[in-house]
Design an enzyme around this catalytic site. Structure first.
Site, PDB file in Angstrom:
ATOM      1  N   GLU A  99       1.371  -1.001   0.362  1.00 34.38           N
ATOM      2  CA  GLU A  99      -0.117   0.029  -0.035  1.00 34.38           C
ATOM      3  C   GLU A  99       0.724   1.423   0.206  1.00 34.38           C
ATOM      4  O   GLU A  99       2.044   0.786   0.523  1.00 34.38           O
ATOM      5  CB  GLU A  99      -0.986  -0.099   1.168  1.00 34.38           C
ATOM      6  CG  GLU A  99      -1.840   1.127   1.622  1.00 34.38           C
ATOM      7  CD  GLU A  99      -2.278   0.963   2.723  1.00 34.38           C
ATOM      8  OE1 GLU A  99      -3.087   1.915   3.370  1.00 34.38           O
ATOM      9  OE2 GLU A  99      -1.915   0.060   3.843  1.00 34.38           O
ATOM     10  N   ILE A 101       1.479   4.886   0.827  1.00 32.71           N
ATOM     11  CA  ILE A 101       1.049   6.052   1.985  1.00 32.71           C
ATOM     12  C   ILE A 101       1.187   8.062   2.396  1.00 32.71           C
ATOM     13  O   ILE A 101       2.038   7.641   1.655  1.00 32.71           O
ATOM     14  CB  ILE A 101       1.372   5.756   3.067  1.00 32.71           C
ATOM     15  CG1 ILE A 101       1.533   4.020   3.999  1.00 32.71           C
ATOM     16  CG2 ILE A 101       1.132   6.606   4.574  1.00 32.71           C
ATOM     17  CD1 ILE A 101       0.355   3.694   4.760  1.00 32.71           C
ATOM     18  N   ASP A 205      12.805  -2.040  15.065  1.00 35.19           N
ATOM     19  CA  ASP A 205      13.754  -1.206  14.016  1.00 35.19           C
ATOM     20  C   ASP A 205      13.667   0.501  14.451  1.00 35.19           C
ATOM     21  O   ASP A 205      13.163   0.842  12.842  1.00 35.19           O
ATOM     22  CB  ASP A 205      14.623  -1.297  13.153  1.00 35.19           C
ATOM     23  CG  ASP A 205      15.355  -0.523  11.938  1.00 35.19           C
ATOM     24  OD1 ASP A 205      16.632  -0.120  13.190  1.00 35.19           O
ATOM     25  OD2 ASP A 205      15.440  -1.329  11.446  1.00 35.19           O
TER      26      ASP A 205
HETATM   27  P1  ADP Z   1      14.643   0.791   2.503  1.00 36.16           P
HETATM   28  O1  ADP Z   1      14.172  -0.350   2.763  1.00 36.16           O
HETATM   29  O2  ADP Z   1      15.715   1.163   1.088  1.00 36.16           O
HETATM   30  O3  ADP Z   1      14.931   1.928   3.758  1.00 36.16           O
HETATM   31  P2  ADP Z   1      12.365   2.461   3.381  1.00 36.16           P
HETATM   32  O4  ADP Z   1      11.346   1.219   3.557  1.00 36.16           O
HETATM   33  O5  ADP Z   1      13.331   2.685   4.533  1.00 36.16           O
HETATM   34  O6  ADP Z   1      13.222   1.937   2.376  1.00 36.16           O
HETATM   35  O7  ADP Z   1      11.386   3.152   2.040  1.00 36.16           O
HETATM   36  C1  ADP Z   1      12.700   4.491   1.878  1.00 36.16           C
HETATM   37  C2  ADP Z   1      11.431   6.201   1.858  1.00 36.16           C
HETATM   38  O8  ADP Z   1      10.161   5.617   1.418  1.00 36.16           O
HETATM   39  C3  ADP Z   1      10.849   6.090   3.719  1.00 36.16           C
HETATM   40  O9  ADP Z   1      11.791   7.065   4.161  1.00 36.16           O
HETATM   41  C4  ADP Z   1       9.402   6.685   3.054  1.00 36.16           C
HETATM   42  O10 ADP Z   1       9.204   7.880   3.105  1.00 36.16           O
HETATM   43  C5  ADP Z   1       9.286   6.097   2.013  1.00 36.16           C
HETATM   44  N1  ADP Z   1       8.078   5.201   1.983  1.00 36.16           N
HETATM   45  C6  ADP Z   1       8.791   3.793   3.136  1.00 36.16           C
HETATM   46  N2  ADP Z   1       7.565   3.051   2.231  1.00 36.16           N
HETATM   47  C7  ADP Z   1       6.463   3.474   1.740  1.00 36.16           C
HETATM   48  C8  ADP Z   1       5.113   4.090   1.633  1.00 36.16           C
HETATM   49  N3  ADP Z   1       4.547   2.745   2.243  1.00 36.16           N
HETATM   50  N4  ADP Z   1       4.432   4.104   1.114  1.00 36.16           N
HETATM   51  C9  ADP Z   1       4.571   6.100   0.760  1.00 36.16           C
HETATM   52  N5  ADP Z   1       6.226   6.026   1.480  1.00 36.16           N
HETATM   53  C10 ADP Z   1       6.684   4.678   2.081  1.00 36.16           C
END
Ligand code: ADP
Length: 298
Positions: A99, A101, A205
């Site tokens: 999803e 966000i 985490d």
């Molecule tokens: P990584 O696994 O490379 O650390 P993240 O899961 O932290 O990546 O995601 C990178 C960035 O993308 C996050 O800091 C956030 O701002 C954005 N993000 C992550 N998941 C979502 C989501 N489901 N919807 C919108 N933005 C997201």
């Protein structure tokens, strides 16, 4: 987006939703810490979030999907619902699709609401075994989660001991660090044995980069490294790198106060993440590790 990745993602979305899916476009969000992130838009206007990595750690996206699902199942704090994972077998770059966000402003009382919800998540998931159904990753370090009935054993073997061994194997520790580590592990019963708190579902985490505020200004957890453990281990991580203010902790304690003596235990739980940073990013984290090791292993 590469054609085989596009087709594989469409297939995963169609399987998850039971409706055909066609990707109209996507725009990159740049990388997170590890992976490349894309917001994809389907022909029907739905937006989804895609993370991919040509050489991910083994099972990384599957573990992330399982962790997100475990938190989603509790239903206390919003998480992006995972739709599925794919890649690899057919030569497609591995990915997770979830999803998307829509983010907004955190708004008034965000930290307070978040603290309350975080305590409620812990409170709602109490059990008596420590670990998880699968090992996962903490950043790009393996995180072993073999089940244990005893928290101190779990922490000694799967957390502190594991990271100290890794530091030794990577040539990042020395005699002093090894000796302090051994002594601290011998003392763990006395240091974290009491109070005998339950095994809660932990994000694992939660630093300032692993939550978002959605369009309504509600907290959303991302990028978990879940397992069942004592809640102070989850709170310790929030205290390491900023992103949480005093109202977060006040609200947490209103729902479920921390037991006396938590200050020292929190330091011990911080050590796990500092050792992980030492192992991931090198000797800049040595001093921080040694401070805690001297205090409790000296
Ligand atoms: P990584 O696994 O490379 O650390 P993240 O899961 O932290 O990546 O995601 C990178 C960035 O993308 C996050 O800091 C956030 O701002 C954005 N993000 C992550 N998941 C979502 C989501 N489901 N919807 C919108 N933005 C997201």
């Amino acid at each position: 987006m590469d054609e085989s990745l596009r087709r594989a993602v469409e297939r995963v979305i169609a399987d998850a939703t039971g409706e055909p899916a066609k990707i109209r476009g996507g725009h990159g969000m740049g990388g997170g810490c590890i992976n490349s992130a894309t917001v994809i838009t389907l022909e029907d206007g739905r937006r989804l979030f895609l993370k991919s990595n040509p050489s991910p750690l083994p099972g990384m996206f599957e573990r992330e999907a399982e962790g997100l699902q475990a938190l989603a199942d509790v239903g206390v704090i919003r998480v992006p619902r995972p739709l599925g994972t794919g890649g690899d077998a057919d030569g497609t770059v591995p990915f997770i699709v979830m999803e998307h966000i829509e983010t907004g402003h955190s708004g008034r009382d965000f930290q307070r609401r978040f603290g309350r919800q975080f305590a409620t998540l812990h409170q709602a998931t109490q059990g008596d075994r420590f670990g998880f159904d699968h090992d996962n990753w903490i950043g790009s370090t393996p995180q072993p989660n073999g089940w244990c009935d005893d928290w101190v054993t779990f922490w000694r073997e799967h957390r502190l001991g594991f990271q100290l061994d890794l530091a030794r194997r990577q040539g990042l520790s020395d005699r002093t660090m090894d000796q302090l580590g051994e002594r601290m592990m011998d003392r763990l019963d006395e240091l974290i044995g009491e109070p005998a708190e339950p095994a809660c579902l932990l994000h694992g985490d939660l630093w300032g980069g692993n939550y978002l505020a959605d369009a309504e200004g509600e907290p959303v957890l991302i990028d978990p490294a879940v397992y069942r453990g004592r809640r102070e281990a989850d709170l310790a991580m929030t205290m390491l790198f900023g992103g949480f203010d005093h109202t977060f902790y006040e609200a947490y304690s209103e729902v479920w106060p921390l037991a006396g003596g938590s200050r020292d235990r929190l330091e011990i739980y911080k050590l796990y993440h500092l050792l992980n940073h030492l192992n991931l990013f090198g000797s800049g984290y040595r001093g921080g590790c040694l401070n805690i090791l001297r205090r409790f292993g000296g």
